[in-house]
Design a protein around this motif. Structure first.
Motif, PDB file in Angstrom:
ATOM      1  N   SER A  13     -90.790   6.687  -4.609  1.00  0.00           N
ATOM      2  CA  SER A  13     -91.351   7.154  -3.352  1.00  0.00           C
ATOM      3  C   SER A  13     -90.351   8.034  -2.623  1.00  0.00           C
ATOM      4  N   LEU A  14     -90.867   8.991  -1.855  1.00  0.00           N
ATOM      5  CA  LEU A  14     -90.034   9.708  -0.909  1.00  0.00           C
ATOM      6  C   LEU A  14     -89.529   8.725   0.139  1.00  0.00           C
ATOM      7  N   GLU A  15     -88.359   8.966   0.681  1.00  0.00           N
ATOM      8  CA  GLU A  15     -87.847   8.076   1.717  1.00  0.00           C
ATOM      9  C   GLU A  15     -88.743   8.105   2.947  1.00  0.00           C
ATOM     10  N   THR A  16     -89.288   9.274   3.277  1.00  0.00           N
ATOM     11  CA  THR A  16     -90.186   9.368   4.436  1.00  0.00           C
ATOM     12  C   THR A  16     -91.445   8.543   4.216  1.00  0.00           C
ATOM     13  N   THR A  17     -91.989   8.581   3.014  1.00  0.00           N
ATOM     14  CA  THR A  17     -93.196   7.802   2.708  1.00  0.00           C
ATOM     15  C   THR A  17     -92.902   6.310   2.760  1.00  0.00           C
ATOM     16  N   THR A  18     -91.748   5.924   2.240  1.00  0.00           N
ATOM     17  CA  THR A  18     -91.369   4.510   2.275  1.00  0.00           C
ATOM     18  C   THR A  18     -91.257   4.025   3.715  1.00  0.00           C
ATOM     19  N   ALA A  19     -90.620   4.833   4.565  1.00  0.00           N
ATOM     20  CA  ALA A  19     -90.417   4.427   5.954  1.00  0.00           C
ATOM     21  C   ALA A  19     -91.711   4.406   6.745  1.00  0.00           C
ATOM     22  N   LEU A  20     -92.597   5.367   6.463  1.00  0.00           N
ATOM     23  CA  LEU A  20     -93.775   5.555   7.303  1.00  0.00           C
ATOM     24  C   LEU A  20     -95.002   4.804   6.818  1.00  0.00           C
ATOM     25  N   ARG A  21     -95.146   4.656   5.496  1.00  0.00           N
ATOM     26  CA  ARG A  21     -96.417   4.173   4.951  1.00  0.00           C
ATOM     27  C   ARG A  21     -96.346   2.900   4.116  1.00  0.00           C
ATOM     28  N   LEU A  22     -95.241   2.691   3.398  1.00  0.00           N
ATOM     29  CA  LEU A  22     -95.256   1.674   2.344  1.00  0.00           C
ATOM     30  C   LEU A  22     -94.950   0.259   2.801  1.00  0.00           C
ATOM     31  N   ALA A  23     -94.246   0.103   3.914  1.00  0.00           N
ATOM     32  CA  ALA A  23     -93.820  -1.248   4.300  1.00  0.00           C
ATOM     33  C   ALA A  23     -94.974  -2.247   4.374  1.00  0.00           C
ATOM     34  N   PRO A  24     -96.100  -1.936   5.046  1.00  0.00           N
ATOM     35  CA  PRO A  24     -97.202  -2.908   5.085  1.00  0.00           C
ATOM     36  C   PRO A  24     -97.770  -3.208   3.703  1.00  0.00           C
ATOM     37  N   LEU A  25     -97.884  -2.169   2.870  1.00  0.00           N
ATOM     38  CA  LEU A  25     -98.406  -2.370   1.523  1.00  0.00           C
ATOM     39  C   LEU A  25     -97.500  -3.273   0.700  1.00  0.00           C
ATOM     40  N   LEU A  26     -96.196  -3.004   0.756  1.00  0.00           N
ATOM     41  CA  LEU A  26     -95.262  -3.790  -0.046  1.00  0.00           C
ATOM     42  C   LEU A  26     -95.267  -5.246   0.389  1.00  0.00           C
ATOM     43  N   SER A  27     -95.396  -5.469   1.683  1.00  0.00           N
ATOM     44  CA  SER A  27     -95.463  -6.842   2.183  1.00  0.00           C
ATOM     45  C   SER A  27     -96.695  -7.554   1.646  1.00  0.00           C
ATOM     46  N   ARG A  28     -97.845  -6.881   1.684  1.00  0.00           N
ATOM     47  CA  ARG A  28     -99.092  -7.477   1.193  1.00  0.00           C
ATOM     48  C   ARG A  28     -99.031  -7.704  -0.309  1.00  0.00           C
ATOM     49  N   PHE A  29     -98.478  -6.733  -1.020  1.00  0.00           N
ATOM     50  CA  PHE A  29     -98.462  -6.822  -2.477  1.00  0.00           C
ATOM     51  C   PHE A  29     -97.559  -7.953  -2.955  1.00  0.00           C
ATOM     52  N   THR A  30     -96.353  -8.034  -2.407  1.00  0.00           N
ATOM     53  CA  THR A  30     -95.431  -9.086  -2.855  1.00  0.00           C
ATOM     54  C   THR A  30     -95.946 -10.478  -2.494  1.00  0.00           C
ATOM     55  N   ALA A  31     -96.668 -10.566  -1.381  1.00  0.00           N
ATOM     56  CA  ALA A  31     -97.243 -11.865  -1.004  1.00  0.00           C
ATOM     57  C   ALA A  31     -98.391 -12.250  -1.929  1.00  0.00           C
ATOM     58  N   ALA A  32     -99.196 -11.258  -2.322  1.00  0.00           N
ATOM     59  CA  ALA A  32    -100.373 -11.536  -3.157  1.00  0.00           C
ATOM     60  C   ALA A  32    -100.002 -11.752  -4.619  1.00  0.00           C
ATOM     61  N   TYR A  33     -98.937 -11.085  -5.077  1.00  0.00           N
ATOM     62  CA  TYR A  33     -98.588 -11.130  -6.507  1.00  0.00           C
ATOM     63  C   TYR A  33     -97.102 -11.448  -6.673  1.00  0.00           C
ATOM     64  N   PRO A  34     -96.703 -12.690  -6.432  1.00  0.00           N
ATOM     65  CA  PRO A  34     -95.279 -13.045  -6.465  1.00  0.00           C
ATOM     66  C   PRO A  34     -94.657 -12.966  -7.859  1.00  0.00           C
ATOM     67  N   GLU A  35     -95.482 -12.922  -8.912  1.00  0.00           N
ATOM     68  CA  GLU A  35     -94.942 -12.878 -10.269  1.00  0.00           C
ATOM     69  C   GLU A  35     -94.618 -11.457 -10.726  1.00  0.00           C
ATOM     70  N   VAL A  36     -94.943 -10.462  -9.911  1.00  0.00           N
ATOM     71  CA  VAL A  36     -94.622  -9.075 -10.256  1.00  0.00           C
ATOM     72  C   VAL A  36     -93.220  -8.749  -9.741  1.00  0.00           C
ATOM     73  N   GLN A  37     -92.378  -8.212 -10.610  1.00  0.00           N
ATOM     74  CA  GLN A  37     -91.033  -7.794 -10.209  1.00  0.00           C
ATOM     75  C   GLN A  37     -91.099  -6.324  -9.780  1.00  0.00           C
ATOM     76  N   LEU A  38     -91.429  -6.113  -8.512  1.00  0.00           N
ATOM     77  CA  LEU A  38     -91.623  -4.763  -7.987  1.00  0.00           C
ATOM     78  C   LEU A  38     -90.292  -4.145  -7.591  1.00  0.00           C
ATOM     79  N   THR A  39     -90.059  -2.932  -8.084  1.00  0.00           N
ATOM     80  CA  THR A  39     -88.877  -2.157  -7.721  1.00  0.00           C
ATOM     81  C   THR A  39     -89.327  -0.834  -7.133  1.00  0.00           C
ATOM     82  N   VAL A  40     -88.795  -0.469  -5.967  1.00  0.00           N
ATOM     83  CA  VAL A  40     -89.120   0.808  -5.330  1.00  0.00           C
ATOM     84  C   VAL A  40     -87.856   1.661  -5.288  1.00  0.00           C
TER      85      VAL A  40
END
Length: 301
Positions: free
Chosen positions: A96-123
């Protein structure tokens, strides 16, 4: 030649020495040296030039590298496909672009990691140019970049639109005043950043062609330098909204043809779409609909 040989070959090319490759692969240097020599003997051609600082790929090695990456990735995809049952799990590498991470991704990443704890997500953050390259080289499963990106091996989907603004110190009343600054600096991310290129084009259209770039690695540093009067930048309005509100910097509206920027999600057409990737894309789509943003339908192979 087998996958283990190709992994060693790729690691030596990327890291530049047999020693570093051995450390990354958790083996001894003599094993890497012997396997690389056996691979060269099998092919009948040297793949590396050995020197005091390590090893550099020969032209033959450089030609072979993309195929090695594809084979390694294909084998990893085959293993992932065989084991990809039930709930999403395993590694998922997103860029991701740093601007996109700061502006858009935080809520998504929070929801995703909570919903799928077995996924090893790296950004991983980077410039558009770097992220496109890493997706093409199978180093990332997908990435958010600024379009347009046209490559026959990539799926592309627009996910949202941004308005770019010229960010200046509050002492600048209008962009025209920049022409009076004989030592103007642009505060930008490193080469390959699409916002940087747009800023250079905007200034060139104003007749400013001698602005010197100051490369920084974070949004906070860029905004702080603009606030201090070091130079100007070009960023999404949402990224600088809070700084503008408290009077740290000024944001100047640009003509639509220069301000409109589309953020797109890219991934390789030939890459395996794991359950983790499918879950990531499906979770992202309703998140964007809630914000009232225009979405293209995802194509999940």
């Amino acid at each position: 030649m087998d996958v283990a040989d190709l992994k060693m070959f790729e690691a030596v090319v990327r890291l530049g020495t047999m020693k570093r490759a051995a450390e990354e692969l958790n083996t001894v240097q003599s094993n890497v040296t012997a396997r690389i020599k056996a691979l060269e003997d099998d092919l009948g051609i040297p793949l590396f030039q050995r020197h005091a600082r390590g090893a550099s790929a020969t032209q033959a090695g450089q030609r072979m590298l993309p195929f090695a990456g594809r084979i390694i990735k294909l084998m990893a995809d085959a293993r992932a496909a065989a084991m990809d049952d039930g709930e999403p799990n395993g590694p998922l590498q997103i860029g991701s672009l740093e601007t996109t991470t700061a502006l858009r991704l935080a809520p998504l990443l929070s929801r995703f990691t909570a919903a799928y704890p077995e996924v090893q997500l790296t950004v991983t953050t980077g410039t558009t140019a770097r992220l496109v390259t890493e997706v093409l080289e199978y180093k990332l499963d997908g990435a958010f970049v600024v379009g347009p990106v046209n490559h026959p091996d990539l799926h592309r989907r627009m996910v949202f639109k941004e308005e770019l603004v010229l960010v200046t110190p509050i002492s600048i009343g209008t962009p025209k005043e920049l022409k009076l600054n004989g030592r103007l600096k642009t505060i930008v991310f490193r080469a390959g950043c699409s916002y940087r290129q747009r800023l250079e084009n905007f200034l060139a259209c104003m007749g400013i062609a001698n602005a010197k770039p100051l490369e920084l690695g974070s949004l906070d540093a860029i905004i702080a330098c603009v606030e201090a009067g070091v130079g100007v930048s070009l960023l999404p309005r949402g990224v600088v909204a809070s700084a503008v509100k408290v009077g740290r910097v000024s944001a100047h509206t640009l003509p639509a043809e220069q301000a409109d920027a589309e953020t797109i999600f890219i991934r390789r057409k030939d890459a395996y779409s794991s359950n983790a990737m499918r879950a990531f894309l499906e979770l992202y789509q309703p998140a964007q609909k809630e914000e009232g943003l225009v979405m293209s339908a995802w194509t999940i192979a």
